[in-house]
Design an enzyme around this catalytic site. Sequence first.
Site, PDB file in Angstrom:
ATOM      1  N   ASP A 185      -8.897 -13.289  -4.335  1.00  0.00           N
ATOM      2  CA  ASP A 185      -8.356 -13.741  -5.620  1.00  0.00           C
ATOM      3  C   ASP A 185      -9.665 -13.580  -6.484  1.00  0.00           C
ATOM      4  OD1 ASP A 185      -6.574 -14.689  -7.746  1.00  0.00           O
ATOM      5  OD2 ASP A 185      -8.221 -16.278  -8.014  1.00  0.00           O
TER       6      ASP A 185
ATOM      7  N   GLU B 164      -7.808  -8.401  -4.992  1.00  0.00           N
ATOM      8  CA  GLU B 164      -7.147  -8.512  -6.420  1.00  0.00           C
ATOM      9  C   GLU B 164      -8.481  -8.155  -7.516  1.00  0.00           C
ATOM     10  OE1 GLU B 164      -5.846 -11.045 -10.379  1.00  0.00           O
ATOM     11  OE2 GLU B 164      -7.175 -11.945  -8.692  1.00  0.00           O
TER      12      GLU B 164
END
Length: 727
Positions: A407, A460
């Site tokens: 993330d 990401e």
Amino acid sequence: MTEVSSLDRATLQALANGTHGDPFAALGRRDDGAGPYVRAVLPGAEGVEVVARDGGEVVGVLTELDGTGVFEGPVKGVDPYLLRIRWPGATFETEDPYSFGLLLGDLDLHLLGESRHFELASALGANPMTIDGVAGVRFAVWAPNARRVAVIGDFNAWDSRRNPMRLRQPSGVWEIFIPRLGPGERYKFALIGPDGAILPDKADPVARSAEKAPSTASVVASVEPYAWTDAAWMEQRAAKHAETAPLSFYEVHLGSWLKQGDRDVDWDFAIEKLIPYVAGMGFTHVELLPISEHPFGGSWGYQPLGLFAPTGRYGAPEEFARFVDAAHAAGIGVIVDWVPAHFPTDSHGLYRFDGTALYEHADPREGFHIDWNTAIYNFGRREVQNFLIASGLFWLERFHVDGLRVDAVASMLYRDYSRKAGEWVPNQYGGRENLEAVGFIQHMNAVVRERAAGAIMIAEESTAWPGVTKPTTEGGLGFHYKWNMGWMHDTLHYMEQNPIYRQYDHDGITFGLVYAFSEKFVLPISHDEVVHGKGSLLQKMPGDAWQKFANLRALFGLMWSHPGKKLLFMGCEVAQFREWNHDDQVDWAALDDPNHAGVQRLVRDLNRIYASERSLHARDCEPAGFRWVIGDDRTNSVFAFLRQGEAGDPPVLVVANMTPVPRHGYRIGVPVAGHWSEILNTDAGIYGGSNVGNGGGLPTIDVAGHGEAQSLDLTLPPLGVVALRPG
């Protein structure tokens, strides 16, 4: 008061207060030259006897020193002993924690010192084990700047005076073995900072289990290996994850996927309900929003504090392992979202863990996320890198997780991420790149490739940072795949426009192919697109109800035929009308409406077609896998392209009509003469469409077009995508 010449008043008071920095030098069996004696800190005890472990003979009686809770007395012999402690209302026998020698071995200390202990949870945290024939739990925690660390829990009435720990220098690790404990015990660490201040009680950074939120204690977990049955899956995993394979991820927040009455949502529930659904829908993987322990459910797991502990919300760690095993048995891979970028500042967590900025930067310009009110890991500190890498490996090795979706990578890569001038600190060369974070990411990905065969790392990453999926040996970051955020933003922006105006934003669809093969991409329609007032996918679509559904079906048709692996957030496949709510569940009742059920059926068929047609996936990451046929028909908002596989794989022609006007006799040149079967029509009646199409297929005509000797005269459905293949 019993007079003991070897114990001065200051030492006695430090022991009584639980502030002694070296308790193993003062407690346990001692001998000051006048004979052996035993000293113990047991505040609240009414009496203490020393008993031989073999035979049960009483070899000494301890007397409390001046009402301090410190007990001391001479003993006979040097054999192993027990403490028989008389508490108000009960008597308890146990081995003395201070009778055990050094616990962590030289190899553990060496690897900790080198910050290369990638099996960190086997050295730190709470590990049930047997020492000198005695079963118990060894506790260890890194807190190099603390003056004192004690382990507290139900077993010692959460009294920090009872079990202060031993400091092992120069590693900065504190350790103690507590006999007669086992899995299930709750515990925390009680620390005194370098300035003498008593810190908030801390959960274990390397705990393998934790209490169910909102409680915050760590829990001793079993270290017994799970009896895995997925050997065949693990052997084939690398092939299943290859860039030539079809990968379709179903992104899930387990707590809000499905609720059934009063039944708790747990891993057994997920085995029973989620795995069959994912398999039946044709997804190859389930991707779980972060399941590391996190204090605030509203963060959806993206503000974790227990990076080694599956959240207690859904059950015990072994139950999560059982879920992964069951998923593999069903042919489904498991990806876990993992958050190494930042952590919340809850007082029981990592923030200023030993009274100093231990895991984070001290300077808020480097160590605090303005957007999320969280602390940023100090990636330049080797111990922190070791902690994070060991966490990632723990999920991959201990739980057989098939990959980590990392993330907020962009926030790690740039020192000025979401900061104004003067709010950030340049790197050593004066630039904005976070060189320490780059080094950590490269190190992490290299270690994963070496130790976790077949597992994938997915970034990401929302910027144009070069080489995200390039090997570290070539200067890249070393990820296997990267989310294509540019494709997602451009495509959704295009789809949200009234079809009348789409001709002016034609590049919103075509531009993505300029860079589609610069990285190995996953096309994500994730949870981030259906929260914070953005509305659901169906809400984003323009037009009346019929057009909204048609546009959504066309979006999915484009997505599944576009180069790149696929990811879809739960609820999108049923065309959920309302925005996602993490406290509720997917609007499964919507499936009573044929339009919603049609979208679900379309997604199922798209997964099937994507997997069965090699030309739609074998060259997802290669320019040779895609060729524009028509990319400039702005007036009609029509796009046509060929997806191509290896030699011998039939090509697939994809044509999209992004206006509500059907188009008849739309001629497109194709590379193969003969009959072409219509393998997809998002306007088919079974999906809720108007059933405009090509009757299942049609032959080519001998009219040249688009550089080919033959062509197809196609009927293009309104707001529809069709796909055809020769044969």
